[in-house]
Design a protein around this motif. Structure first.
Motif, PDB file in Angstrom:
ATOM      1  N   ALA A   1       0.847  -1.123  -0.031  1.00 36.92           N
ATOM      2  CA  ALA A   1       0.221  -0.073   0.010  1.00 36.92           C
ATOM      3  C   ALA A   1       0.795   1.144   0.155  1.00 36.92           C
ATOM      4  O   ALA A   1       0.448   2.231  -0.529  1.00 36.92           O
ATOM      5  CB  ALA A   1      -0.891  -0.217   1.281  1.00 36.92           C
ATOM      6  N   ASP A   2       1.869   1.027   0.700  1.00 37.43           N
ATOM      7  CA  ASP A   2       2.710   2.327   0.670  1.00 37.43           C
ATOM      8  C   ASP A   2       3.305   2.813  -0.841  1.00 37.43           C
ATOM      9  O   ASP A   2       3.302   4.057  -1.020  1.00 37.43           O
ATOM     10  CB  ASP A   2       3.921   2.273   1.484  1.00 37.43           C
ATOM     11  N   SER A   3       3.877   1.784  -1.574  1.00 39.51           N
ATOM     12  CA  SER A   3       4.239   2.120  -2.836  1.00 39.51           C
ATOM     13  C   SER A   3       3.061   2.466  -3.787  1.00 39.51           C
ATOM     14  O   SER A   3       3.153   3.226  -4.862  1.00 39.51           O
ATOM     15  CB  SER A   3       5.105   0.999  -3.467  1.00 39.51           C
ATOM     16  N   ASP A   4       1.893   1.730  -3.315  1.00 39.40           N
ATOM     17  CA  ASP A   4       0.811   2.413  -4.171  1.00 39.40           C
ATOM     18  C   ASP A   4       0.239   3.651  -4.279  1.00 39.40           C
ATOM     19  O   ASP A   4      -0.189   4.261  -5.119  1.00 39.40           O
ATOM     20  CB  ASP A   4      -0.434   1.046  -3.988  1.00 39.40           C
ATOM     21  N   VAL A   5       0.192   3.975  -2.778  1.00 42.67           N
ATOM     22  CA  VAL A   5      -0.021   5.503  -2.634  1.00 42.67           C
ATOM     23  C   VAL A   5       0.839   6.494  -3.154  1.00 42.67           C
ATOM     24  O   VAL A   5       0.884   7.181  -3.772  1.00 42.67           O
ATOM     25  CB  VAL A   5      -0.071   5.718  -0.959  1.00 42.67           C
ATOM     26  N   GLU A   6       2.200   6.101  -3.287  1.00 43.93           N
ATOM     27  CA  GLU A   6       3.105   6.706  -3.878  1.00 43.93           C
ATOM     28  C   GLU A   6       3.122   6.868  -5.392  1.00 43.93           C
ATOM     29  O   GLU A   6       3.172   8.068  -6.052  1.00 43.93           O
ATOM     30  CB  GLU A   6       4.562   6.069  -3.563  1.00 43.93           C
ATOM     31  N   LEU A   7       2.788   5.639  -6.193  1.00 41.54           N
ATOM     32  CA  LEU A   7       2.345   5.855  -7.632  1.00 41.54           C
ATOM     33  C   LEU A   7       0.989   6.754  -7.809  1.00 41.54           C
ATOM     34  O   LEU A   7       1.247   7.324  -8.569  1.00 41.54           O
ATOM     35  CB  LEU A   7       2.161   4.256  -7.862  1.00 41.54           C
ATOM     36  N   ILE A   8       0.028   6.268  -6.956  1.00 37.69           N
ATOM     37  CA  ILE A   8      -1.128   7.177  -7.236  1.00 37.69           C
ATOM     38  C   ILE A   8      -0.870   8.631  -7.286  1.00 37.69           C
ATOM     39  O   ILE A   8      -1.550   9.607  -7.714  1.00 37.69           O
ATOM     40  CB  ILE A   8      -2.218   6.682  -6.249  1.00 37.69           C
ATOM     41  N   VAL A   9      -0.111   9.184  -5.863  1.00 30.87           N
ATOM     42  CA  VAL A   9       0.079  10.407  -5.632  1.00 30.87           C
ATOM     43  C   VAL A   9       1.084  11.040  -6.763  1.00 30.87           C
ATOM     44  O   VAL A   9       0.934  12.236  -7.358  1.00 30.87           O
ATOM     45  CB  VAL A   9       0.762  10.605  -4.275  1.00 30.87           C
TER      46      VAL A   9
ATOM     47  N   ALA B   1       2.592   4.595   4.018  1.00 31.46           N
ATOM     48  CA  ALA B   1       1.629   4.977   3.130  1.00 31.46           C
ATOM     49  C   ALA B   1       1.063   6.311   3.599  1.00 31.46           C
ATOM     50  O   ALA B   1       0.894   7.352   2.767  1.00 31.46           O
ATOM     51  CB  ALA B   1       0.526   4.042   3.197  1.00 31.46           C
ATOM     52  N   TYR B   2       0.852   6.550   5.063  1.00 34.77           N
ATOM     53  CA  TYR B   2       0.389   7.761   5.668  1.00 34.77           C
ATOM     54  C   TYR B   2       1.571   8.877   5.410  1.00 34.77           C
ATOM     55  O   TYR B   2       1.167  10.064   4.802  1.00 34.77           O
ATOM     56  CB  TYR B   2       0.253   7.691   7.094  1.00 34.77           C
ATOM     57  N   ARG B   3       2.688   8.579   5.373  1.00 38.86           N
ATOM     58  CA  ARG B   3       3.809   9.502   5.014  1.00 38.86           C
ATOM     59  C   ARG B   3       3.605   9.948   3.607  1.00 38.86           C
ATOM     60  O   ARG B   3       3.739  11.135   3.328  1.00 38.86           O
ATOM     61  CB  ARG B   3       5.094   8.858   5.471  1.00 38.86           C
ATOM     62  N   ASN B   4       3.700   9.012   2.691  1.00 44.86           N
ATOM     63  CA  ASN B   4       3.376   9.317   1.202  1.00 44.86           C
ATOM     64  C   ASN B   4       2.118  10.175   0.989  1.00 44.86           C
ATOM     65  O   ASN B   4       2.320  11.262   0.133  1.00 44.86           O
ATOM     66  CB  ASN B   4       3.395   8.289   0.361  1.00 44.86           C
ATOM     67  N   TYR B   5       1.193   9.829   1.900  1.00 42.57           N
ATOM     68  CA  TYR B   5      -0.136  10.788   1.758  1.00 42.57           C
ATOM     69  C   TYR B   5       0.092  12.024   2.291  1.00 42.57           C
ATOM     70  O   TYR B   5      -0.208  13.240   1.577  1.00 42.57           O
ATOM     71  CB  TYR B   5      -1.360  10.207   2.464  1.00 42.57           C
TER      72      TYR B   5
END
Length: 457
Positions: A367-375, A429-433
Motif C-alpha cells: 500500500a505504501d508504494s501504491d499510494v506513492e504511485l497514485i500520488v 503509506a500515511y507519510r506518502n499521503y
C-alpha cells in the motif's frame, strides 16, 4: 535620441566639445562611398528591409491534375510504341506498362474526388477512375489471351485481381487468384493470393475454408507471408474458441520473427508490426489457457521486443484480469505499467485501475508504494500546464480519497494481522499521503494515524 540612428551604423559619442567652426572645410566623400551608403540605408535602414515571402503552397487538386497530364502523355507515348512494336518480343511488356499507367491515372482521379468531399469520407466514387480501371483489366486480359507464355503472366493475374477487388468484383477476383494458385505454384504472388482468399472466407465467417488456405502457405518454403498466415490462423482458432491453439499460433509468430524484421516480414505490409500485434492479441488466449498463473509479467517481458510493445500488452492484460475479477494479477500489471510506463493519455486511468484492484482484492502488502504511485500520477497531472483549473480541482478531489483510503485500509489490515511489517507499510503509506496532501482537511486525522502506525511498527 535613442533609435534615431539607422541599424548597422554606430552613433557618434557625445563628448561635450564645441562644434567646428562654419568656416572649417568639410571633407568630400567619394562617389562610390555615397552609393554604398545609400544601398545600406535602403536595405537596413530604420524603415526595415523588404522580406520576400515564400510562394503560396500549391493547391493539391492542381498538383493532381498536373500529374494526370504527365500520365496521359506517357499513355500516348506508350500507345505509339505499341503501334510500332507489332511482332516484337517486348510487346506484352508495353501492354503491361500501358495497363499500369491507366491504374496510376485512376488513382489520381480518385484523389481528386476525395479532395472534392473535403476529405470527409474515404468511400468516394469517381467515374473516371472506374473507367480507367476497367480499361486496365481489359488490357491484362488481352495480355493473357494473346501472350499465354508471357514470363510475367502471374504478375498480370495478380494486378488484375487487385483492380477487380477495387471495383468490388469479388467473384472475379477469387477466380483470378485461384488461377495463380493452380497454374503458378512457384510464383512469388501465390502466397499473397492464398492470404487474400483466406481473408475473404474469414470475413464471411467461413473459418474452415479460411484455415485451409492459410495452412497452404505454411506447407510451402518459409517466406514473408508465413508470419501473417500464422497470425491469421491464431484468429481462426480464437473464433473457434480453441484458445490453446490460438496461443500456439501467436507464439509461433513471435518466435519466428525478430523485432527488427517483424514489420518488414509482415507479408510486405510495413505498417504492421506482427510481433507486437501477436503479443497484444494473445492476451485473451493467455488468460484462458493459464488461468492459475500468479505472475504473468515474466512471460510478457520475455516475448516483448520493445518497451512500447510490452506496455501495450500489459494495458490489455490489466483490463482482462480486472474483467475476470483476478485482482491480484491486475494489481501486479498496473503497478508494472505505472512504475516505468511514463506519462500517457491512459496513465490516470491506470492509476484508477490500480486503486480498484487493490481495494477489491484486499491486497495491501504494498500500500505504501501504491499510494506513492497514485500520488505521483496526480502530481504530474495536477501541475501540468495542459489542464485547466476545473480539471485540476476534479483530479485532486478524486485522487485524495484514493490515497487516503489505501492508507487507512492498510492500517486496518495491519491491526487485523498485528504484524510490525504491516504497520510499517501503513506508516509509509500515511507519510506518502501527507507529503503531498499537507493542506488536506483530513491532515490532522492522518497525522494521528501515522503516529499510531509508527508506534505499532
Amino acid at each position: 535620441m535613442v533609435g534615431s540612428c539607422p541599424p548597422r551604423q554606430a552613433c557618434p559619442v557625445r563628448t561635450g566639445t564645441t562644434k567646428p567652426k562654419a568656416s572649417s572645410p568639410s571633407p568630400r566623400l567619394p562617389v562610390q562611398f555615397l552609393a554604398a551608403l545609400t544601398l545600406v540605408a535602403a536595405l537596413g535602414g530604420c524603415g526595415g528591409a523588404h522580406i520576400p515571402r515564400p510562394p503560396a503552397p500549391e493547391d493539391s487538386v492542381a498538383r493532381l491534375q498536373r500529374n494526370i497530364a504527365k500520365v496521359r502523355h506517357a499513355i500516348e507515348s506508350t500507345q505509339q510504341l505499341i503501334g510500332r512494336a507489332r511482332g516484337q518480343p517486348y510487346l506484352p511488356d508495353l501492354y503491361l506498362r500501358l495497363a499500369e499507367l491507366y491504374v496510376e491515372e485512376a488513382k489520381y482521379h480518385y484523389y481528386i474526388a476525395y479532395e472534392g468531399t473535403k476529405r470527409r469520407e474515404r468511400a468516394v466514387t469517381s467515374v473516371q477512375a472506374r473507367l480507367l480501371k476497367d480499361q486496365a483489366i481489359a488490357i491484362y486480359g488481352r495480355i493473357l489471351r494473346e501472350f499465354p507464355d508471357f514470363r510475367e503472366a502471374d504478375k498480370v493475374l495478380f494486378s488484375s485481381s487487385h483492380e477487380q477487388r477495387e471495383l468490388g468484383n469479388f467473384d472475379e477476383m477469387m477466380r483470378t487468384l485461384q488461377r495463380i494458385i493452380d497454374d503458378y505454384p512457384k510464383s512469388p504472388y501465390r502466397n499473397e493470393a492464398l492470404l487474400v482468399i483466406g481473408d475473404v472466407h474469414f470475413d464471411k465467417s467461413e473459418l474452415d475454408q479460411a484455415e485451409r488456405y492459410y495452412k497452404m502457405i505454411l506447407h510451402g518454403p518459409e517466406s514473408g507471408s508465413h508470419g501473417m498466415a500464422r497470425y491469421k490462423l491464431g484468429w481462426v482458432r480464437m473464433n473457434k474458441e480453441d484458445f490453446k491453439g490460438a496461443l500456439e499460433h501467436f507464439e509461433a509468430v513471435i518466435k519466428g520473427m525478430s523485432g527488427a524484421a517483424a514489420g518488414a516480414r509482415a507479408g510486405g505490409d510495413k505498417r504492421l508490426d506482427l510481433r507486437r500485434e501477436a503479443l497484444v492479441d494473445l492476451v485473451f488466449a493467455f488468460t484462458e489457457v493459464h488461468k492459475k498463473v500468479e505472475n504473468p509479467l515474466p512471460y510478457f517481458r520475455k516475448n516483448a521486443d520493445s518497451r512500447t510493445t510490452y506496455l501495450a500488452a500489459l494495458a490489455k492484460l490489466g483490463r482482462r484480469y480486472s474483467f475476470k475479477g483476478m485482482y491480484k494479477q491486475s494489481t501486479l500489471v498496473y503497478r508494472e505499467i505505472l512504475n516505468f510506463g511514463g506519462d500517457t493519455e491512459d496513465t490516470v486511468d491506470h492509476a484508477r485501475m490500480l486503486y480498484d484492484g487493490v481495494i477489491r482484492g484486499k491486497n495491501f502488502d504494498q500500500a505504501d508504494s501504491d499510494v506513492e504511485l497514485i500520488v505521483g500520477v496526480l502530481g504530474r497531472s495536477y501541475f501540468s500546464w495542459r489542464i485547466n483549473d476545473k480539471e485540476r480541482a476534479n483530479l485532486f478531489g478524486e485522487f485524495e480519497p484514493y490515497a487516503r483510503d489505501l492508507a487507512t485500509k492498510a492500517h486496518v489490515a495491519a491491526r487485523d494481522a498485528n504484524e510490525p511489517k504491516a504497520f510499517s507499510v501503513a506508516a509509509n503509506a500515511y507519510r506518502n499521503y501527507l507529503d503531498f496532501f499537507s493542506a488536506s482537511p483530513k491532515r490532522f486525522d492522518m497525522q494521528q494515524n501515522y503516529a499510531e502506525a509508527l508506534y505499532s511498527a
